[in-house]
Design a protein around this motif. Sequence first.
Motif, PDB file in Angstrom:
ATOM      1  N   ALA A 146       0.219  -2.446   6.473  1.00 61.38           N
ATOM      2  CA  ALA A 146       0.420  -1.773   5.181  1.00 61.38           C
ATOM      3  C   ALA A 146       0.185  -0.277   5.309  1.00 61.38           C
ATOM      4  CB  ALA A 146      -0.518  -2.374   4.142  1.00 61.38           C
ATOM      5  N   GLU A 147      -0.886   0.116   5.977  1.00 59.57           N
ATOM      6  CA  GLU A 147      -1.186   1.543   6.141  1.00 59.57           C
ATOM      7  C   GLU A 147      -0.090   2.252   6.928  1.00 59.57           C
ATOM      8  OE1 GLU A 147      -4.992   4.277   7.529  1.00 59.57           O
ATOM      9  OE2 GLU A 147      -4.571   2.414   8.601  1.00 59.57           O
ATOM     10  N   PHE A 157       4.868   8.633  -0.241  1.00 61.23           N
ATOM     11  CA  PHE A 157       4.035   7.437  -0.122  1.00 61.23           C
ATOM     12  C   PHE A 157       2.825   7.647   0.790  1.00 61.23           C
ATOM     13  CE2 PHE A 157       8.143   4.824  -0.823  1.00 61.23           C
ATOM     14  CZ  PHE A 157       8.019   4.990  -2.198  1.00 61.23           C
ATOM     15  N   HIS A 158       2.812   8.722   1.567  1.00 60.35           N
ATOM     16  CA  HIS A 158       1.751   8.927   2.559  1.00 60.35           C
ATOM     17  C   HIS A 158       0.350   8.928   1.953  1.00 60.35           C
ATOM     18  CE1 HIS A 158       4.642  10.817   5.766  1.00 60.35           C
ATOM     19  NE2 HIS A 158       5.047   9.642   5.313  1.00 60.35           N
ATOM     20  N   PRO A 159       0.124   9.597   0.813  1.00 59.89           N
ATOM     21  CA  PRO A 159      -1.246   9.613   0.268  1.00 59.89           C
ATOM     22  C   PRO A 159      -1.761   8.234  -0.147  1.00 59.89           C
ATOM     23  CG  PRO A 159       0.078  11.369  -0.698  1.00 59.89           C
ATOM     24  CD  PRO A 159       1.018  10.485   0.058  1.00 59.89           C
ATOM     25  N   PHE A 163      -5.216   3.730   0.451  1.00 64.44           N
ATOM     26  CA  PHE A 163      -5.425   2.871  -0.713  1.00 64.44           C
ATOM     27  C   PHE A 163      -4.813   1.485  -0.483  1.00 64.44           C
ATOM     28  CE2 PHE A 163      -3.886   1.216  -4.826  1.00 64.44           C
ATOM     29  CZ  PHE A 163      -5.098   1.134  -5.506  1.00 64.44           C
ATOM     30  N   ALA A 164      -3.611   1.452   0.103  1.00 66.55           N
ATOM     31  CA  ALA A 164      -2.959   0.171   0.381  1.00 66.55           C
ATOM     32  C   ALA A 164      -3.788  -0.663   1.349  1.00 66.55           C
ATOM     33  CB  ALA A 164      -1.555   0.408   0.941  1.00 66.55           C
ATOM     34  N   ILE A 168      -5.686  -4.341   0.389  1.00 67.02           N
ATOM     35  CA  ILE A 168      -5.466  -5.591   1.127  1.00 67.02           C
ATOM     36  C   ILE A 168      -6.794  -6.139   1.637  1.00 67.02           C
ATOM     37  CG2 ILE A 168      -4.515  -6.520   3.275  1.00 67.02           C
ATOM     38  CD1 ILE A 168      -2.003  -4.943   2.730  1.00 67.02           C
ATOM     39  N   ASN A 169      -7.656  -5.269   2.162  1.00 66.40           N
ATOM     40  CA  ASN A 169      -8.969  -5.720   2.615  1.00 66.40           C
ATOM     41  C   ASN A 169      -9.794  -6.265   1.448  1.00 66.40           C
ATOM     42  OD1 ASN A 169      -8.852  -5.309   5.400  1.00 66.40           O
ATOM     43  ND2 ASN A 169      -9.332  -3.142   5.206  1.00 66.40           N
TER      44      ASN A 169
END
Length: 480
Positions: A146-147, A157-159, A163-164, A168-169
Amino acid sequence: MELAELRQPIIAQLDQKRGGVNTVIMTNFKCEQNQVPTQSANGSTVPLVDNRRADPEVGDYDPFQHRNVAHPTSDLDTLIHLLKGALGSGILAMPLAFSHAGLFFGLICILFIGIVCTYCVHILVKCAHVIYHRQKVSSLSFDEVAEAAFLSGPKAFHPWAKFAKAMINFFLVVDLLGCCCVYVLFVSKNLKQVVDAYVEETYHYDVRFYMLALLPLLILMIMIRNLKYLSPLSMIANIFVAVGIGITFYYIFDDLPSLNSRPHFGSITTLPSFFGTAIFALEGIGVIMPLENNMKNPTHFIGCPGVLNIGMFFAVLLYSSVGFFGYLKYGDDVKIGSISLNLPNEPLAQSVKLMIAVAIFFTYALQFYVPMEIIWKAVKNNFQRKALAEYSIRFSLVTLTVVLAILIPNLGAFISLVGAVCLSMLGLIFPSIIELVTFYEDPGLGRWRWRLWKNMFLILFGLLGFVTGTYVSVEEIIQG
């Protein structure tokens, strides 16, 4: 020059000392099937022309040639691990799910959810293979995929990459700790039924008593930090579950009622509970990337038929059989949460309850291992006395799971809640978002933006199950 020499291949070679090009006649050569000569050098055959076809999925860089796995798993090993990850305590709750959807509509729904879950795993692994090529890496975990997808996508979308990964974690931790709560409930209910069958009514204690009694044993077991020492427990658990399900089928098929004795279609108001229970049972998204990362032939995972398709086919078949025939046998009585609790008070049936209880108890330690690793990796640098800190966190988390299980003793509603909240996000929504971000610029959204509409459908389907399943499950827990 003799005729024999003329038949040997002539190779142009650069002379760096004298300048110019020398003509060299090869005297020690081999030819491949397409007649491309190869020269023998230092005991090895070196191709003069690289004829290997590039994998269109990975381009010039082949990540699978750069993997360094000490003990890679074969296709059969991966299939066994996949089935083990997909076949958990959720299979015993499938008759409960069918009671929410109806006998035949449940079959249609479980097939549909199985296809959707399998497809979402496909797109996750496909995106991972593309990202391997872009980032020149050989393997990634779910959160790292995801990262990397957000970092390799459009700059806007980079920033959101960190967060993604964090989300997920977070959902992995909540999901797996939620499963641990379900396991505490499951083991306690089965033990209570066995004990109540052989003692006087005076000693019929509340199920919460059994949960508290399990706490010291769980604490001792989760203090084992090395996964290697948990492997024997996993083997015992697999044997007990297989034997237990086999004996359960024996009781199910004994004097089955007619098909018309159960409703074929359930109420639309109970479908969210079916969704939560079914996706809890079927979704094994947390084990997918570790399995793919350790395969000897990773391209076989999502091929045709592929390890994933074969594994999910048998999983859906087994879940459908248990759900369909279990509901046909016991009807609305399965709403107590697990079909093992419907078995009669006979020694053989009681042995099933004990075997499955012991198997799920051992599985708790394996399920606890992953969220503990995620949490410890995030916080370990904040402590000086790391061993003491780790044991304290382990003690706190296992106590938390038991406390939550005591507060929410409704097993069926808890299973549905975990499935609706966590697995709809991990199994449906996140893979769809990852594919959109990965292919947003290259190769794009496709003709008529089909990739966008397809993933929007999957996201909306996941959100619908998330919202409705959570609402219905929380309402059942409050009423209980």
